[in-house]
Structures are given as structure tokens and as C-alpha cells.
Motif scaffolding. Structure first.
Motif, mmCIF file in Angstrom:
data_model
loop_
_atom_site.group_PDB
_atom_site.id
_atom_site.type_symbol
_atom_site.label_atom_id
_atom_site.label_comp_id
_atom_site.label_asym_id
_atom_site.label_seq_id
_atom_site.Cartn_x
_atom_site.Cartn_y
_atom_site.Cartn_z
ATOM 1 N N ARG A 32 0.840 -1.198 0.000
ATOM 2 C CA ARG A 32 0.000 0.000 0.000
ATOM 3 C C ARG A 32 0.874 1.248 0.000
ATOM 4 O O ARG A 32 0.614 2.206 -0.734
ATOM 5 C CB ARG A 32 -0.904 0.007 1.236
ATOM 6 N N ARG A 33 1.930 1.195 0.779
ATOM 7 C CA ARG A 33 2.824 2.342 0.874
ATOM 8 C C ARG A 33 3.509 2.612 -0.471
ATOM 9 O O ARG A 33 3.636 3.758 -0.896
ATOM 10 C CB ARG A 33 3.866 2.072 1.954
ATOM 11 N N VAL A 34 3.935 1.540 -1.141
ATOM 12 C CA VAL A 34 4.573 1.700 -2.450
ATOM 13 C C VAL A 34 3.570 2.252 -3.460
ATOM 14 O O VAL A 34 3.897 3.104 -4.283
ATOM 15 C CB VAL A 34 5.154 0.354 -2.937
ATOM 16 N N MET A 35 2.356 1.766 -3.371
ATOM 17 C CA MET A 35 1.345 2.206 -4.315
ATOM 18 C C MET A 35 1.022 3.692 -4.128
ATOM 19 O O MET A 35 0.909 4.437 -5.101
ATOM 20 C CB MET A 35 0.061 1.377 -4.126
ATOM 21 N N TYR A 36 0.929 4.150 -2.870
ATOM 22 C CA TYR A 36 0.577 5.533 -2.622
ATOM 23 C C TYR A 36 1.789 6.466 -2.621
ATOM 24 O O TYR A 36 1.652 7.659 -2.870
ATOM 25 C CB TYR A 36 -0.162 5.677 -1.282
ATOM 26 N N ASP A 37 2.972 5.917 -2.306
ATOM 27 C CA ASP A 37 4.172 6.748 -2.217
ATOM 28 C C ASP A 37 5.341 6.035 -2.895
ATOM 29 O O ASP A 37 6.125 5.350 -2.251
ATOM 30 C CB ASP A 37 4.495 7.027 -0.750
ATOM 31 N N PRO A 38 5.484 6.173 -4.219
ATOM 32 C CA PRO A 38 6.546 5.464 -4.933
ATOM 33 C C PRO A 38 7.948 5.933 -4.549
ATOM 34 O O PRO A 38 8.903 5.188 -4.640
ATOM 35 C CB PRO A 38 6.262 5.751 -6.405
ATOM 36 N N MET A 39 8.092 7.160 -4.097
ATOM 37 C CA MET A 39 9.410 7.656 -3.700
ATOM 38 C C MET A 39 9.912 6.967 -2.430
ATOM 39 O O MET A 39 11.122 6.867 -2.215
ATOM 40 C CB MET A 39 9.366 9.165 -3.463
ATOM 41 N N ALA A 40 9.017 6.497 -1.597
ATOM 42 C CA ALA A 40 9.427 5.850 -0.352
ATOM 43 C C ALA A 40 10.257 4.600 -0.633
ATOM 44 O O ALA A 40 11.270 4.347 0.020
ATOM 45 C CB ALA A 40 8.201 5.494 0.491
ATOM 46 N N SER A 41 9.822 3.821 -1.648
ATOM 47 C CA SER A 41 10.582 2.614 -1.969
ATOM 48 C C SER A 41 11.960 2.979 -2.531
ATOM 49 O O SER A 41 12.963 2.310 -2.241
ATOM 50 C CB SER A 41 9.814 1.747 -2.963
ATOM 51 N N MET A 42 12.032 4.036 -3.310
ATOM 52 C CA MET A 42 13.325 4.472 -3.845
ATOM 53 C C MET A 42 14.249 4.949 -2.724
ATOM 54 O O MET A 42 15.447 4.658 -2.719
ATOM 55 C CB MET A 42 13.118 5.578 -4.875
ATOM 56 N N VAL A 43 13.677 5.655 -1.764
ATOM 57 C CA VAL A 43 14.457 6.126 -0.627
ATOM 58 C C VAL A 43 14.976 4.935 0.179
ATOM 59 O O VAL A 43 16.128 4.917 0.621
ATOM 60 C CB VAL A 43 13.618 7.083 0.251
ATOM 61 N N GLU A 44 14.142 3.926 0.367
ATOM 62 C CA GLU A 44 14.566 2.724 1.089
ATOM 63 C C GLU A 44 15.696 2.014 0.360
ATOM 64 O O GLU A 44 16.664 1.571 0.980
ATOM 65 C CB GLU A 44 13.386 1.768 1.271
ATOM 66 N N LYS A 45 15.587 1.900 -0.958
ATOM 67 C CA LYS A 45 16.635 1.248 -1.748
ATOM 68 C C LYS A 45 17.949 2.013 -1.620
ATOM 69 O O LYS A 45 19.017 1.420 -1.455
ATOM 70 C CB LYS A 45 16.232 1.160 -3.216
ATOM 71 N N ARG A 46 17.853 3.331 -1.682
ATOM 72 C CA ARG A 46 19.064 4.144 -1.536
ATOM 73 C C ARG A 46 19.677 3.966 -0.146
ATOM 74 O O ARG A 46 20.896 3.888 0.002
ATOM 75 C CB ARG A 46 18.753 5.617 -1.773
ATOM 76 N N ALA A 47 18.816 3.931 0.846
ATOM 77 C CA ALA A 47 19.303 3.753 2.215
ATOM 78 C C ALA A 47 19.994 2.390 2.369
ATOM 79 O O ALA A 47 21.037 2.287 3.016
ATOM 80 C CB ALA A 47 18.151 3.872 3.210
ATOM 81 N N LYS A 48 19.416 1.352 1.745
ATOM 82 C CA LYS A 48 20.034 0.023 1.813
ATOM 83 C C LYS A 48 21.394 0.017 1.116
ATOM 84 O O LYS A 48 22.361 -0.564 1.607
ATOM 85 C CB LYS A 48 19.120 -1.026 1.192
ATOM 86 N N LYS A 49 21.469 0.667 -0.046
ATOM 87 C CA LYS A 49 22.743 0.748 -0.770
ATOM 88 C C LYS A 49 23.779 1.499 0.064
ATOM 89 O O LYS A 49 24.935 1.100 0.144
ATOM 90 C CB LYS A 49 22.560 1.462 -2.112
#
Length: 128
Positions: A32-49
């Protein structure tokens, strides 16, 4: 507005005020979070990297530290070996000096005793 989870008024689902914010199916919540806020998943990926890079850097630093510690230990061992060799050489030198002194004392005492015996034998011959 009414929250769908807790059925209270004043906030929506997922707001901080909701007492049931952290409860529920977390996988559905992520979707749901990805669907409503696509930037959140990108921020998480960047944080993981970023975390992975940090961890890799930390591992490299630890490896470097271990290498330096090993090098330092080798140098300490070399220094200790050299110090021990010097000490043994000094001890050997001192013991050889002591042996020479003893020989000199023995030689001088034996020459003194031989001169004493020769003088005593000459004095006994004078008595006759």
C-alpha cells in the motif's frame, strides 16, 4: 474523517495518531505504501545501498587495521629478537672477560706460588 482500522474519527489509516498504525499485515502495508508513495521505496533502496557501502567500507577498514596490527607484531618480534641477541652477545663478552680475569689471577697466583716455593727452597738451602 474516520479511520478504517480503529474506526475512530480525527485521523486516517496510517496516520501517527492511529493506535493501530503498526498492527496489521505488514506486507500489505508495504504494498500500500509503495502504491501511494513510490518515492518511499526508492528512498529505502538508496538507504540500503548506502548501508551496504558503509558496511563494505567498515570491513575494508577492519582488514587494514588487522594488517597493520600484524605488521606491528612482526616488527616487535624482530626488535625483541635483536634485543635478545645483543643481550646474549653482551653476556658472552662479559663471561669471556671474567674467564680471562680468572686465568690472569690463576696465572699470577701460580707464578706467585712458584716464586714463593723457589724462594723457600733457596732459603732452606741457605740454612744448611
Amino acid at each position: 474523517m474516520k479511520c478504517w482500522r480503529c474506526k475512530q474519527y480525527g485521523h486516517r489509516t496510517g496516520d501517527r495518531e492511529c493506535p493501530m498504525k503498526q498492527s496489521g499485515n505488514m506486507t500489505n502495508e508495504k504494498k500500500r505504501r509503495v502504491m501511494y508513495d513510490p518515492m518511499a521505496s526508492m528512498v529505502e533502496k538508496r538507504a540500503k545501498k548506502k548501508d551496504a557501502r558503509r558496511e563494505a567500507r567498515r570491513e575494508r577498514q577492519l582488514a587494514k587495521i588487522a594488517w597493520y596490527q600484524e605488521l606491528l607484531e612482526e616488527e616487535r618480534e624482530k626488535r625483541d629478537r635483536r634485543r635478545n641477541e645483543r643481550m646474549l652477545a653482551k653476556a658472552a663478552k662479559k663471561s669471556s672477560k671474567k674467564k680471562k680475569r680468572k686465568r690472569a689471577q690463576v696465572d699470577s697466583s701460580s707464578s706467585d706460588s712458584s716464586s714463593d716455593s723457589s724462594s723457600s727452597s733457596s732459603s732452606s738451602s741457605d740454612d744448611d
